[in-house]
Design an enzyme around this catalytic site. Structure first.
Site, PDB file in Angstrom:
ATOM      1  N   CYS A  80       0.843  -1.539  -0.110  1.00  0.00           N
ATOM      2  CA  CYS A  80       0.012   0.277  -0.050  1.00  0.00           C
ATOM      3  C   CYS A  80       0.715   0.918  -0.556  1.00  0.00           C
ATOM      4  O   CYS A  80       0.239   2.523  -0.560  1.00  0.00           O
ATOM      5  CB  CYS A  80      -0.816  -0.234   1.145  1.00  0.00           C
ATOM      6  N   GLY A 115     -13.078  -8.175  -5.917  1.00  0.00           N
ATOM      7  CA  GLY A 115     -12.908  -8.123  -4.728  1.00  0.00           C
ATOM      8  C   GLY A 115     -13.126  -9.262  -3.716  1.00  0.00           C
ATOM      9  O   GLY A 115     -12.502 -10.143  -3.419  1.00  0.00           O
ATOM     10  N   ARG A 191     -23.317  -4.070   7.578  1.00  0.00           N
ATOM     11  CA  ARG A 191     -23.052  -6.044   7.478  1.00  0.00           C
ATOM     12  C   ARG A 191     -21.476  -5.640   9.514  1.00  0.00           C
ATOM     13  O   ARG A 191     -20.309  -5.023   8.588  1.00  0.00           O
ATOM     14  CB  ARG A 191     -22.731  -6.356   7.180  1.00  0.00           C
ATOM     15  N   CYS A 202     -14.171   0.284   6.702  1.00  0.00           N
ATOM     16  CA  CYS A 202     -13.877  -0.440   5.920  1.00  0.00           C
ATOM     17  C   CYS A 202     -13.236   0.202   4.278  1.00  0.00           C
ATOM     18  O   CYS A 202     -14.615   0.198   3.495  1.00  0.00           O
ATOM     19  CB  CYS A 202     -13.799  -2.379   5.560  1.00  0.00           C
ATOM     20  N   CYS A 203     -11.998   0.616   4.101  1.00  0.00           N
ATOM     21  CA  CYS A 203     -12.023   1.433   2.780  1.00  0.00           C
ATOM     22  C   CYS A 203     -12.545  -0.187   1.994  1.00  0.00           C
ATOM     23  O   CYS A 203     -12.606  -0.797   1.620  1.00  0.00           O
ATOM     24  CB  CYS A 203     -10.643   1.671   2.454  1.00  0.00           C
TER      25      CYS A 203
END
Lengths: 381, 179
Positions: A80, A115, A191, A202-203
């Protein structure tokens, strides 16, 4: 010391770019950044391309059909922190006089991966073993979240407020993927992913994007030239049995070095783009970056100091939570945002009068260190 | 100062004077196993048998650096060039839960939630923190400070079982691995 200037920058909107291949996505950012800088391909002497999961020699692939005439292309991977690392390395070359003008690209296409959580790379016994038990980055951040609530007497609502702030900022940024505002109730009702982190904390992982910067040792002919005041990349140190997981040690270390290099203090910073991959991260980084004293992250957030209009707005772009986190692009995009902020052209989300900005990204899942890499840059006019 | 504290307090130059870095790895590597792994760059899975001592009762193995006393897990592989710097030390006793999370897999996966955590083991052999799957906790979930012991697990190598007094307990969740 030789100055390094951000002569121009651009990014694509972050979002789903279905059917668009890497060259088309990145070229858009490259051409816009070069136009912004007022340079032609012949002015660029080297290219640094940051990417994590796009495969070999991606930089050369991206620029094949542009007119760079075979100049060096360096492909940079640091998870990252790849984009920030590419800027860091480009600056080295400029400072050494190897080049005077270079191009830095960050690009990632995560939608092609389908994803979900990105798995840890299992080419180490410890990482393999821990990943088998279920270690993924959301779990690592979630355990920090649990400990934070336990030690600080904080509430899940405090975590949720980070998402509310950054997603609001995202509504103001046409480059952000998530552009609808949310509430604490909605964040907490989304969720559960890894307690205490819910989905909206969360990103987004389904995102593509590219960003590009022209860096030069030549002072650009612009009203307020933005330069790199300091640039730091550090690596994680093996965890010890008594580590405080709220310490964000790697980022605190990078920040300390960056402030020292630049000769500025945290109170001098007007605007921050930091690595809010999860809500808890932003709170921990307030303290690691010296924006809040140890233990004061929640009071800082609650005070409104880090909201737009506050003393030191954090993630005016919407951050990773709203903008999305296409890994290799993130560090470059953070600096594009600060270029716009420091030049007074962050339309709709401008931090008025900002003169010094800080970017921070931290990443890489390896069992046994808090993170693999962390990078902090200070930019100023 | 610990090595890490030295790096924190003294900055990057002094932090490099701490001598050779050590790495953790396991004592044996096997080839294919039945565990599927779709991760890119996947490595062969590590033998779980190599994690445990042959004694009765079997103990989870750690390695301890002969010079510094630092304990690492999993144990350093015998073929590691660092092996000569380490000695094998059994993990015994009860650890304390430092932090945890309940993972809620996507509803589409059909997998039940499961708990993960860091368990701190102290004792005369030196402290060590391990990460792993938690089970046997109270129905409302683990709590920081709960007590856990390491138990063998065919698939994961080891898990941590709560030993704290609890009124109701969950069943083991090791069959709902998140892959």
């Amino acid at each position: 010391m030789q100055n390094t200037y951000l002569s121009g920058g651009a990014m694509t909107p972050f979002g789903r770019h279905s059917g668009v291949m890497a060259p088309e996505l990145a070229q858009r950012a490259i051409l816009d950044a070069m136009r912004d800088a007022g340079v032609e391909p012949r002015d660029i002497q080297a290219i640094y391309c940051a990417n994590v999961l796009g495969g070999m020699i991606l930089g050369q692939l991206i620029v094949r059909d542009l007119d760079f005439a075979g100049i060096p292309v360096y492909n940079v991977e640091n998870a990252c922190a790849s984009g920030a690392t590419a800027v860091h390395l480009a600056r080295h070359a400029l400072m050494a006089g190897q080049y005077d003008t270079v191009l830095v690209i960050g690009i990632e296409q995560l939608t092609a991966l389908g994803g979900g959580t990105i798995p840890l790379q299992r080419n180490d016994h410890k990482t393999d073993l821990y990943a088998r038990s279920g270690m993924v980055l959301p779990a690592v951040y979630a355990m920090r979240g649990t400990r934070f609530l336990h030690e600080r007497g904080a509430k899940p609502e405090d975590l949720a407020e980070v998402a509310v702030k950054n997603r609001y900022n995202g509504t103001l940024n046409p480059y952000a993927q998530q552009r609808t505002p949310t509430t604490v109730e909605e964040v907490l009702a989304s969720r559960m992913i890894a307690s205490p982190l819910t989905l909206l904390q969360c990103c987004p992982s389904q995102v593509d994007g590219a960003a590009a910067l022209v860096l030069s040792s030549r002072k650009p002919d612009r009203p307020t030239p933005v330069r790199v005041l300091s640039s730091v990349v550090v690596s994680g140190i093996r965890e010890q049995a008594d580590d405080d997981i709220l310490d964000a040690e790697i980022t605190a270390r990078a920040a300390r070095q960056a402030y020292e290099q630049a000769g500025v203090s945290p109170s001098d910073v007007d605007v921050v783009e930091l690595h809010d991959a999860f809500t808890i991260a932003e709170l921990l980084y307030y303290e690691a970056l010296g924006l809040a004293a140890p233990g004061d992250a929640v009071p800082l957030l609650r005070s409104g100091a880090t909201a737009l209009g506050g003393r030191v707005p954090v993630n005016p772009s919407g951050g990773l939570l709203a903008k999305g986190h296409p890994l290799g692009a993130t560090g470059v995009a953070q600096m594009v945002e600060l270029l716009w902020q420091l030049e007074g052209r962050a339309e709709g989300r401008q931090v008025e009068g900002a003169r010094i900005g800080l970017t921070q990204c931290t990443g890489g899942g390896i069992a046994g260190v808090d993170h693999a890499a962390s990078s902090v840059h200070l930019l100023g006019v | 100062l610990s090595r890490r504290a030295a790096a924190t307090k003294l900055g990057p130059i002094d932090s490099n004077k701490d001598g050779p870095r050590t790495r953790n790895s396991m004592s044996k590597e096997t080839g294919a196993t039945s565990v599927p792994n779709k991760a890119p760059n996947s490595a062969p899975h590590t033998s779980t048998a190599a994690l445990w001592s042959g004694s009765q009762p079997a103990r989870l193995l750690t390695s301890r650096h002969i010079g510094t006393g630092e304990r690492v897990f999993p144990p350093v592989a015998s073929h590691s060039p660092l092996a000569a710097f380490f000695e094998s030390v059994d993990l015994s006793g009860i650890g304390s839960l430092y932090s945890f999370t309940m993972i809620h897999p996507s509803p589409k996966s059909g997998l039940a939630p499961y708990a993960l955590g860091y368990v701190d083991f102290a004792g005369c052999d030196g402290p060590v923190r391990l990460f792993g799957r938690l089970h046997g906790h109270a129905a409302d979930g683990p709590r920081i400070g709960d007590r856990y012991e390491a138990v063998a697990d065919d698939e994961l190598g080891y898990t941590f079982r709560a030993t704290s007094p609890t009124t109701t307990t969950t069943t083991t969740t090791t069959t709902t691995d998140n892959r």
